[in-house]
Design an enzyme around this catalytic site. Structure first.
Site, PDB file in Angstrom:
ATOM      1  CG  ASP A 123     -11.007  39.782  52.527  1.00  0.00           C
ATOM      2  OD1 ASP A 123      -9.840  39.357  52.589  1.00  0.00           O
ATOM      3  OD2 ASP A 123     -11.575  40.327  53.492  1.00  0.00           O
ATOM      4  NE  ARG A 171      -5.036  39.648  53.511  1.00  0.00           N
ATOM      5  CZ  ARG A 171      -6.158  40.355  53.665  1.00  0.00           C
ATOM      6  NH1 ARG A 171      -7.329  39.803  53.419  1.00  0.00           N
ATOM      7  NH2 ARG A 171      -6.102  41.618  54.031  1.00  0.00           N
TER       8      ARG A 171
END
Length: 293
Positions: A123, A171
């Site tokens: 992330d 992502r």
């Protein structure tokens, strides 16, 4: 200004004490944060949805906390089905201590995940951690080429980052933080998102389109056709509790849809950032609290 205020609240210890101890909060939080993560994973799989699971927690301050986070992820891997994904914040693995600590801990998780047919996605967090994020990711890819990474479109170097991530699982999201010199107007963030999207969809990697914005979803779908990507060549990603009907609709059309499922007691900062992203999320949260008062 509302977004800036909400992000400031996400870092306020006083606000955290008030909100997390309110008896009205729990039922609202359960909409966005899995209470029983195993049950949620099973329910989503039954609906034909993929998952990426995040054990909430970040900004650890000592090695013991980082080691505890690793143990939690190793236990989580046993609950994920093949094809599942684990979303990992490097500050939870000790990035604030050193890049090497975070790298070693992330490598331990990646090795265990690979043995189970599960992927790992790193992330993105605050802007001052992005350099460390990309260092750890680049190093891990030498042994674990399928480890994913998040690029935040609100950062002005997002396009350059995407261009350098050829062949990677990426992502793409708009971003839920602030940074000096970053795009702050929604229109500018959207334009950056589309520029990045074009690079990723035309590239050799695996795009993971993390948005609830109908316009961005439509653009992604169109680019997939223009660039000759089949349904297995990219995926949509959405947050648990946000637009579940749209998640099922896209999956029903044959698209790959992965739901980002957070769980754990340390939910406050995560939820406040989600509310900051869209004022309508904040309005829903407040209405939910009032309706339970």
């Amino acid at each position: 200004m509302l977004r800036q205020a909400m992000l400031a609240v996400s870092k306020s210890e006083r606000a955290e004490r008030v909100i997390t101890t309110s008896p009205l909060t729990r039922d609202v939080v359960k909409r966005y944060v899995a209470d029983d993560v195993g049950e949620v994973i099973r329910e989503l799989a039954h609906e034909g949805l993929l998952v990426t699971v995040d054990h909430l927690g970040e900004e650890v301050t000592d090695r013991r906390q980082a080691e505890a986070a690793v143990r939690e992820y190793l236990a989580l891997l046993d609950r994920l089905p093949p094809g599942g994904d684990a979303s990992v914040k490097l500050t939870a693995l000790g990035l604030r201590l050193s890049e090497q600590v975070a790298l070693d801990n992330a490598a331990t998780i990646c090795e265990a995940a690979a043995a189970r047919g599960i992927t790992v996605t790193l992330d993105a967090e605050e802007h001052d951690t992005i350099g460390g994020l990309h260092f750890v990711h680049a190093t891990l890819r030498k042994e674990h080429p399928d480890v994913g990474i998040v690029v935040q479109a609100y950062l002005p170097d997002a396009l350059e980052r995407c261009e350098k991530l050829a062949g990677a699982r990426v992502r793409l999201c708009k971003g839920a933080y602030t940074a000096p010199g970053a795009y702050s107007r929604p229109a500018d963030v959207d334009r950056s998102f589309v520029r990045c999207l074009k690079i990723l969809m035309a590239g050799t990697g695996y795009p993971m389109i993390a948005t609830h914005d109908p316009r961005m979803i439509q653009i992604a779908s169109t680019l997939a056709v223009l660039d000759g990507r089949d349904v297995n060549g990219f995926e949509y990603q959405m947050l648990y509790g946000v637009r579940p009907g749209e998640q099922r609709r896209l999956a029903g059309l044959g698209g790959q849809v992965r739901v980002y499922v957070p769980y754990g007691a340390d939910w406050y900062a995560y939820l406040m950032r989600r509310l900051a992203e869209r004022p309508r999320n904040l309005a829903f949260f407040l209405r939910s609290l009032l309706s339970r008062g």
